[in-house]
Write a protein that holds these residues in place. Structure first.
Motif, mmCIF file in Angstrom:
data_model
loop_
_atom_site.group_PDB
_atom_site.id
_atom_site.type_symbol
_atom_site.label_atom_id
_atom_site.label_comp_id
_atom_site.label_asym_id
_atom_site.label_seq_id
_atom_site.Cartn_x
_atom_site.Cartn_y
_atom_site.Cartn_z
ATOM 1 N N TYR A 18 0.811 -1.276 -0.230
ATOM 2 C CA TYR A 18 0.040 0.225 -0.105
ATOM 3 C C TYR A 18 0.956 1.315 -0.151
ATOM 4 C CZ TYR A 18 -5.066 -2.514 0.171
ATOM 5 O OH TYR A 18 -5.587 -3.003 0.447
ATOM 6 N N GLY A 19 0.409 2.612 -0.686
ATOM 7 C CA GLY A 19 1.189 3.355 -0.453
ATOM 8 C C GLY A 19 -0.424 4.654 -0.307
ATOM 9 N N LEU A 20 0.219 5.920 -0.843
ATOM 10 C CA LEU A 20 -0.873 6.876 -1.036
ATOM 11 C C LEU A 20 -2.015 6.763 -2.689
ATOM 12 C CD1 LEU A 20 0.792 10.278 0.325
ATOM 13 C CD2 LEU A 20 -0.189 8.699 1.815
ATOM 14 N N ASP A 21 -2.632 7.193 -2.232
ATOM 15 C CA ASP A 21 -3.687 7.185 -3.302
ATOM 16 C C ASP A 21 -3.228 7.640 -4.692
ATOM 17 O OD1 ASP A 21 -4.672 9.490 -3.071
ATOM 18 O OD2 ASP A 21 -6.776 8.200 -2.120
ATOM 19 N N GLU A 22 -3.595 7.744 -5.480
ATOM 20 C CA GLU A 22 -3.559 8.529 -7.126
ATOM 21 C C GLU A 22 -3.316 10.224 -6.584
ATOM 22 O OE1 GLU A 22 -5.861 6.952 -10.038
ATOM 23 O OE2 GLU A 22 -5.225 5.572 -10.059
ATOM 24 N N ALA A 23 -4.501 10.763 -5.685
ATOM 25 C CA ALA A 23 -4.625 11.871 -5.699
ATOM 26 C C ALA A 23 -3.741 12.620 -4.734
ATOM 27 C CB ALA A 23 -5.142 11.855 -4.231
ATOM 28 N N PHE A 24 -2.363 11.753 -5.265
ATOM 29 C CA PHE A 24 -0.532 12.045 -4.172
ATOM 30 C C PHE A 24 -0.257 12.156 -5.833
ATOM 31 C CE2 PHE A 24 3.811 11.357 -3.306
ATOM 32 C CZ PHE A 24 4.401 12.553 -3.111
ATOM 33 N N THR A 25 0.407 13.625 -6.109
ATOM 34 C CA THR A 25 1.388 13.456 -7.595
ATOM 35 C C THR A 25 2.451 13.584 -7.422
ATOM 36 O OG1 THR A 25 0.958 15.436 -7.875
ATOM 37 C CG2 THR A 25 -0.664 14.098 -8.299
#
Length: 214
Positions: free
Chosen positions: A31-38
Protein backbone atom coordinates in the motif's frame (compact mmCIF):
# COMPACT_ATOMS: atom_id res chain seq x y z
CA UNK A 1 4.91 -7.32 17.64
CA UNK A 2 8.01 -9.06 18.97
CA UNK A 3 8.33 -11.30 15.93
CA UNK A 4 8.18 -8.43 13.45
CA UNK A 5 10.59 -6.27 15.45
CA UNK A 6 13.10 -9.12 15.33
CA UNK A 7 12.46 -9.48 11.62
CA UNK A 8 13.26 -5.79 11.16
CA UNK A 9 16.72 -6.50 12.50
CA UNK A 10 17.35 -9.29 9.97
CA UNK A 11 19.51 -8.68 6.92
CA UNK A 12 17.65 -6.34 4.66
CA UNK A 13 16.35 -8.18 1.59
CA UNK A 14 16.56 -4.97 -0.39
CA UNK A 15 20.31 -4.59 0.15
CA UNK A 16 21.11 -7.05 -2.63
CA UNK A 17 20.16 -6.65 -6.26
CA UNK A 18 17.43 -4.27 -7.29
CA UNK A 19 15.62 -2.75 -4.34
CA UNK A 20 12.27 -3.69 -5.85
CA UNK A 21 13.14 -7.40 -5.83
CA UNK A 22 12.39 -7.74 -2.13
CA UNK A 23 8.96 -6.21 -2.63
CA UNK A 24 8.19 -8.62 -5.45
CA UNK A 25 8.76 -11.57 -3.11
CA UNK A 26 5.86 -10.56 -0.85
CA UNK A 27 2.69 -12.67 -0.87
CA UNK A 28 0.52 -9.69 0.11
CA UNK A 29 -0.39 -6.38 -1.58
CA UNK A 30 1.68 -3.27 -0.89
CA UNK A 31 0.00 0.00 0.00
CA UNK A 32 0.96 3.61 -0.63
CA UNK A 33 -0.74 6.96 -0.97
CA UNK A 34 -3.54 6.92 -3.52
CA UNK A 35 -3.59 8.67 -6.89
CA UNK A 36 -4.47 12.03 -5.33
CA UNK A 37 -0.80 12.31 -4.39
CA UNK A 38 1.21 13.44 -7.42
CA UNK A 39 4.67 13.93 -5.90
CA UNK A 40 7.77 11.72 -5.89
CA UNK A 41 7.49 8.10 -4.74
CA UNK A 42 10.36 5.88 -3.61
CA UNK A 43 11.06 2.47 -2.13
CA UNK A 44 12.59 2.02 1.31
CA UNK A 45 13.13 -1.57 2.44
CA UNK A 46 11.42 -4.82 3.32
CA UNK A 47 11.70 -6.87 6.50
CA UNK A 48 11.85 -10.66 6.32
CA UNK A 49 11.56 -13.49 8.83
CA UNK A 50 14.41 -15.93 9.43
CA UNK A 51 13.06 -18.24 6.71
CA UNK A 52 13.08 -15.41 4.15
CA UNK A 53 9.33 -14.76 4.19
CA UNK A 54 8.66 -11.07 3.60
CA UNK A 55 6.72 -9.73 6.59
CA UNK A 56 6.57 -5.96 6.05
CA UNK A 57 7.99 -3.05 4.12
CA UNK A 58 7.66 0.67 3.53
CA UNK A 59 7.13 3.06 0.61
CA UNK A 60 7.99 6.75 0.67
CA UNK A 61 6.19 9.80 -0.70
CA UNK A 62 7.45 13.36 -1.04
CA UNK A 63 10.95 14.38 0.01
CA UNK A 64 13.23 11.66 1.32
CA UNK A 65 13.81 12.52 5.00
CA UNK A 66 17.24 13.06 6.47
CA UNK A 67 18.26 12.12 9.98
CA UNK A 68 19.26 15.68 10.87
CA UNK A 69 16.16 17.60 11.90
CA UNK A 70 17.46 21.15 12.14
CA UNK A 71 14.30 22.50 10.54
CA UNK A 72 11.81 19.60 10.64
CA UNK A 73 8.91 21.70 9.38
CA UNK A 74 10.75 22.10 6.06
CA UNK A 75 10.57 18.35 5.40
CA UNK A 76 7.46 17.10 3.64
CA UNK A 77 7.10 13.35 3.46
CA UNK A 78 4.82 10.43 4.25
CA UNK A 79 6.02 6.86 4.63
CA UNK A 80 3.46 4.05 4.37
CA UNK A 81 4.23 0.76 6.13
CA UNK A 82 2.48 -2.44 4.99
CA UNK A 83 2.45 -5.43 7.35
CA UNK A 84 1.23 -8.87 6.29
CA UNK A 85 -1.83 -9.87 8.29
CA UNK A 86 -0.87 -13.19 9.87
CA UNK A 87 -2.39 -15.28 12.67
CA UNK A 88 -0.33 -17.08 15.29
CA UNK A 89 1.64 -19.63 13.29
CA UNK A 90 4.42 -22.18 13.42
CA UNK A 91 7.94 -21.03 12.63
CA UNK A 92 9.43 -22.12 9.33
CA UNK A 93 11.58 -24.78 10.97
CA UNK A 94 8.65 -26.10 13.02
CA UNK A 95 10.42 -25.57 16.34
CA UNK A 96 8.27 -22.77 17.74
CA UNK A 97 5.32 -20.43 17.36
CA UNK A 98 5.45 -16.96 15.78
CA UNK A 99 3.33 -14.13 17.12
CA UNK A 100 0.36 -12.82 15.15
CA UNK A 101 0.62 -9.43 13.49
CA UNK A 102 -1.89 -6.69 14.33
CA UNK A 103 -2.59 -2.98 14.03
CA UNK A 104 -0.21 -2.57 16.97
CA UNK A 105 2.53 -4.11 14.83
CA UNK A 106 1.95 -1.45 12.17
CA UNK A 107 1.86 1.29 14.82
CA UNK A 108 5.16 0.10 16.29
CA UNK A 109 6.92 -0.05 12.92
CA UNK A 110 5.61 3.40 11.97
CA UNK A 111 6.58 4.91 15.30
CA UNK A 112 10.08 3.46 15.23
CA UNK A 113 10.42 4.50 11.59
CA UNK A 114 9.68 8.12 12.45
CA UNK A 115 12.25 8.00 15.25
CA UNK A 116 14.87 6.62 12.87
CA UNK A 117 14.57 9.82 10.81
CA UNK A 118 14.61 12.16 13.80
CA UNK A 119 17.51 13.97 15.39
CA UNK A 120 16.76 16.71 17.95
CA UNK A 121 19.02 19.58 16.91
CA UNK A 122 19.87 20.49 20.51
CA UNK A 123 21.17 17.00 21.36
CA UNK A 124 24.79 15.94 21.36
CA UNK A 125 25.44 13.09 18.93
CA UNK A 126 26.97 10.99 21.70
CA UNK A 127 23.62 10.99 23.51
CA UNK A 128 21.50 10.05 20.52
CA UNK A 129 21.50 6.30 21.10
CA UNK A 130 20.30 6.71 24.68
CA UNK A 131 17.57 9.05 23.45
CA UNK A 132 16.62 6.67 20.65
CA UNK A 133 16.43 3.69 23.02
CA UNK A 134 14.21 5.63 25.41
CA UNK A 135 11.90 6.91 22.68
CA UNK A 136 11.69 3.49 21.02
CA UNK A 137 10.59 1.93 24.30
CA UNK A 138 7.93 4.62 24.59
CA UNK A 139 6.77 3.97 21.02
CA UNK A 140 6.45 0.27 21.88
CA UNK A 141 4.30 1.04 24.92
CA UNK A 142 2.08 3.39 22.93
CA UNK A 143 1.62 0.84 20.14
CA UNK A 144 0.47 -1.71 22.71
CA UNK A 145 -2.21 0.68 23.99
CA UNK A 146 -4.01 1.95 20.88
CA UNK A 147 -7.17 2.63 22.89
CA UNK A 148 -5.26 4.81 25.35
CA UNK A 149 -5.28 8.58 25.69
CA UNK A 150 -2.20 8.92 23.49
CA UNK A 151 -4.27 8.08 20.40
CA UNK A 152 -7.31 9.53 18.64
CA UNK A 153 -9.41 8.13 15.80
CA UNK A 154 -9.07 9.29 12.23
CA UNK A 155 -11.22 8.11 9.31
CA UNK A 156 -9.30 7.91 6.02
CA UNK A 157 -10.04 6.24 2.67
CA UNK A 158 -8.34 2.94 1.85
CA UNK A 159 -9.05 1.79 -1.71
CA UNK A 160 -11.87 4.33 -1.63
CA UNK A 161 -13.50 2.93 1.52
CA UNK A 162 -13.61 4.99 4.76
CA UNK A 163 -11.38 3.15 7.23
CA UNK A 164 -10.71 3.87 10.92
CA UNK A 165 -7.13 4.56 11.99
CA UNK A 166 -5.51 5.26 15.32
CA UNK A 167 -3.58 8.54 15.12
CA UNK A 168 -1.17 10.51 17.27
CA UNK A 169 1.10 13.54 16.90
CA UNK A 170 4.46 14.29 18.49
CA UNK A 171 7.08 17.01 18.31
CA UNK A 172 8.75 15.12 15.46
CA UNK A 173 5.78 14.22 13.27
CA UNK A 174 2.70 12.04 13.28
CA UNK A 175 1.95 8.32 13.27
CA UNK A 176 -1.18 6.36 12.36
CA UNK A 177 -2.18 2.71 12.02
CA UNK A 178 -5.15 0.66 10.83
CA UNK A 179 -6.07 -2.38 8.75
CA UNK A 180 -7.20 -3.00 5.18
CA UNK A 181 -8.86 -5.89 3.39
CA UNK A 182 -9.88 -9.12 4.98
CA UNK A 183 -9.23 -12.83 4.91
CA UNK A 184 -5.88 -14.08 3.71
CA UNK A 185 -5.17 -10.89 1.77
CA UNK A 186 -5.73 -8.57 4.74
CA UNK A 187 -2.87 -6.30 5.75
CA UNK A 188 -2.17 -3.77 8.47
CA UNK A 189 -1.19 -0.27 7.42
CA UNK A 190 0.99 2.11 9.35
CA UNK A 191 2.17 5.54 8.27
CA UNK A 192 4.32 8.37 9.57
CA UNK A 193 5.28 11.76 8.26
CA UNK A 194 6.21 15.39 8.67
CA UNK A 195 5.13 18.50 6.82
CA UNK A 196 2.19 16.72 5.13
CA UNK A 197 -1.10 16.68 6.98
CA UNK A 198 -2.40 13.21 7.72
CA UNK A 199 -5.98 14.46 7.59
CA UNK A 200 -6.03 14.75 3.82
CA UNK A 201 -4.37 11.45 2.97
CA UNK A 202 -5.83 8.42 1.22
CA UNK A 203 -4.28 4.98 0.77
CA UNK A 204 -4.50 2.49 -2.06
CA UNK A 205 -3.04 -0.85 -3.09
CA UNK A 206 -0.03 -0.29 -5.33
CA UNK A 207 -0.76 -1.53 -8.84
CA UNK A 208 2.71 -1.00 -10.29
CA UNK A 209 5.86 -0.77 -8.18
CA UNK A 210 7.63 0.85 -11.12
CA UNK A 211 6.12 4.14 -9.98
CA UNK A 212 8.36 3.87 -6.90
CA UNK A 213 11.61 3.08 -8.70
CA UNK A 214 12.36 6.69 -9.56
Amino acid sequence: METVSRAAAQADTADAGRKVDGYLLAAFPWYGLDEAFTGPRWLMRVGAAADGTVEHGATGHGEEPTIKVETPKDERFTVVVTVAGRPVRRSGDGTGVLDATSVSTAAWLAGSGLLAHTWPSTMDRALRQDWLDQQTALAWELADDLDGEGWSELLLPVDGEPTPFRYRESAYGWVLAGSAGGGEEGVHIGAYGRGMSAYGLGFGAIKDLAAYEG
